[in-house]
Design an enzyme around this catalytic site. Structure first.
Site, PDB file in Angstrom:
ATOM      1  N   ASP A  26      -3.370 -11.420 -16.103  1.00  0.00           N
ATOM      2  CA  ASP A  26      -2.484 -10.538 -15.338  1.00  0.00           C
ATOM      3  C   ASP A  26      -1.890  -9.400 -16.179  1.00  0.00           C
ATOM      4  O   ASP A  26      -1.054  -8.642 -15.691  1.00  0.00           O
ATOM      5  CB  ASP A  26      -1.345 -11.356 -14.732  1.00  0.00           C
ATOM      6  CG  ASP A  26      -0.498 -12.068 -15.783  1.00  0.00           C
ATOM      7  OD1 ASP A  26      -1.089 -12.665 -16.703  1.00  0.00           O
ATOM      8  OD2 ASP A  26       0.741 -12.041 -15.700  1.00  0.00           O
ATOM      9  N   TYR A 146      11.204 -17.726 -19.211  1.00  0.00           N
ATOM     10  CA  TYR A 146      11.537 -17.409 -20.595  1.00  0.00           C
ATOM     11  C   TYR A 146      13.002 -17.014 -20.701  1.00  0.00           C
ATOM     12  O   TYR A 146      13.573 -16.464 -19.753  1.00  0.00           O
ATOM     13  CB  TYR A 146      10.679 -16.247 -21.105  1.00  0.00           C
ATOM     14  CG  TYR A 146       9.196 -16.443 -20.932  1.00  0.00           C
ATOM     15  CD1 TYR A 146       8.450 -17.130 -21.880  1.00  0.00           C
ATOM     16  CD2 TYR A 146       8.538 -15.946 -19.811  1.00  0.00           C
ATOM     17  CE1 TYR A 146       7.092 -17.320 -21.720  1.00  0.00           C
ATOM     18  CE2 TYR A 146       7.173 -16.131 -19.641  1.00  0.00           C
ATOM     19  CZ  TYR A 146       6.447 -16.814 -20.597  1.00  0.00           C
ATOM     20  OH  TYR A 146       5.104 -17.005 -20.430  1.00  0.00           O
ATOM     21  N   LYS A 177       5.870 -23.078 -17.234  1.00  0.00           N
ATOM     22  CA  LYS A 177       5.316 -22.531 -18.468  1.00  0.00           C
ATOM     23  C   LYS A 177       6.453 -21.968 -19.308  1.00  0.00           C
ATOM     24  O   LYS A 177       7.239 -21.150 -18.830  1.00  0.00           O
ATOM     25  CB  LYS A 177       4.312 -21.426 -18.136  1.00  0.00           C
ATOM     26  CG  LYS A 177       3.837 -20.597 -19.319  1.00  0.00           C
ATOM     27  CD  LYS A 177       2.868 -19.526 -18.853  1.00  0.00           C
ATOM     28  CE  LYS A 177       2.487 -18.563 -19.956  1.00  0.00           C
ATOM     29  NZ  LYS A 177       1.475 -17.572 -19.503  1.00  0.00           N
TER      30      LYS A 177
END
Length: 266
Positions: A26, A146, A177
Site C-alpha cells: 500500500d 502505532y 499490527k
C-alpha cells in the site's frame, strides 16, 4: 468469532500454525511508485511463489496486482490513507468501505491508526465505524496501530506498543499490527495483553537480512503471530528466497541460521 470471519481468516492465516506472513503493498499512496511497486504482477507473483499468506493493497491496485493465474493468495484491502506530501502525514482518512472491499473479493480489511497524533480521535472513530460494518459482513479487520505524535518519545517503547495492541483488541480488531519492541521479553508482554493475534511491522528498509530474520524469529518465540512487512520483502534482492526463509521461521519454527542454511544465500 463469527463463522464468516473464521472462514475468511483462514485465507490469510496458516490454519495449522495460526500464524501469517502478510506483505503490504500500500506504500504507493504514501510515497509513490517506489522500487518494487512498479510491475505489480511481477511483485505479487514473487510473493506468491515465495509462499506468503496474504498481500495487502489499496482498492485501485487490486485490478493491477492481484492474481489472474497460478496459485491464489489471501487479499487484504486497506481502507485508510495519507500521503507524505501532506503537512499532516500521520492523519489517516478512510478512502474505502468494507462493502467496497467485499465487492473486490477481499478476505480481510485493514486500516492504520496513529495514537498520539493530533487526528487520533478521528482515526479511532474510523476503527469503531469499520468494526461495526465488518461484524455485519463477517470480514476480519487488521488494525495497524502505532504510537506516533508530539507526546511519543519512542514508538518502540514496550508500554506504548502494548497500549497500541490493546486499543486494537478493545475496539474490535481481529488482528493487530505493531512495531517490534526490540527483544522477546518485552514483546511477550505485548502479546500477553492481547487476546487477538499480534503481528509485527517491518519499519524502514534494512540492508541486513539476517537481522530482519532474527527479529521475526524473536517475535514468534515471544508468542507473536507472524509479520506484516512490506519494503524489507518486496525491495529485497530476492523476495522469493527471503519469503521461503520466513516460512521456515514463522510456520516451521526454524532458527534464523537454520532457515538461511536451508534456502541458501540471502
Amino acid at each position: 468469532m463469527q463463522i464468516g470471519k473464521a472462514i475468511r481468516r483462514e485465507r490469510i492465516f496458516n490454519r495449522d500454525t495460526n500464524r501469517t506472513i502478510i506483505v503490504p503493498l500500500d506504500h504507493g499512496v504514501s510515497v509513490g511508485p517506489i522500487f518494487g511497486l512498479t510491475d505489480m504482477k511481477k511483485t505479487v507473483g514473487n510473493i506468491v511463489e515465495g509462499g506468503a499468506n496474504a498481500v495487502l493493497m489499496h482498492k485501485g491496485l487490486v485490478r493491477c496486482g492481484h492474481r489472474t493465474q497460478g496459485k491464489d493468495i489471501g487479499l487484504i484491502v486497506h481502507l485508510s490513507a495519507s500521503t507524505n506530501l501532506s503537512p499532516f502525514p500521520g492523519a489517516k482518512t478512510l478512502v474505502c468501505t468494507v462493502e467496497e472491499a467485499i465487492t473486490l473479493g477481499a478476505d480481510a480489511v485493514s486500516l492504520h491508526i496513529n495514537l498520539g497524533d493530533e487526528a487520533e480521535a478521528s482515526m479511532l472513530g474510523h476503527l469503531g465505524e469499520v468494526s461495526k460494518a465488518a461484524s455485519s459482513w463477517g470480514i476480519p479487520i487488521l488494525a495497524m496501530i502505532y504510537g506516533r505524535g508530539p507526546k511519543i518519545a519512542n514508538e518502540f517503547d514496550p508500554e506504548i506498543v502494548a497500549h497500541c495492541a490493546r486499543v486494537g483488541v478493545e475496539l474490535g480488531a481481529d488482528v493487530v499490527k505493531v512495531p517490534y519492541t526490540g527483544e522477546p521479553e518485552s514483546f511477550s508482554k505485548v502479546v500477553d495483553g492481547s487476546c487477538i493475534p499480534v503481528v509485527i511491522a517491518g519499519g524502514p528498509k534494512t540492508p541486513d537480512t539476517r537481522s530482519f530474520l532474527k527479529m521475526v524469529e524473536e517475535s514468534v518465540q515471544a508468542g507473536g503471530a507472524g509479520l506484516s512487512v512490506g519494503r524489507n520483502i518486496f525491495q529485497h534482492k530476492d523476495p522469493k528466497t527471503l519469503l521461503k526463509a520466513l516460512n521456515l521461521i514463522v510456520h516451521g519454527e526454524y532458527s534464523t541460521d537454520d532457515a538461511i542454511a536451508q534456502v541458501g544465500d540471502l
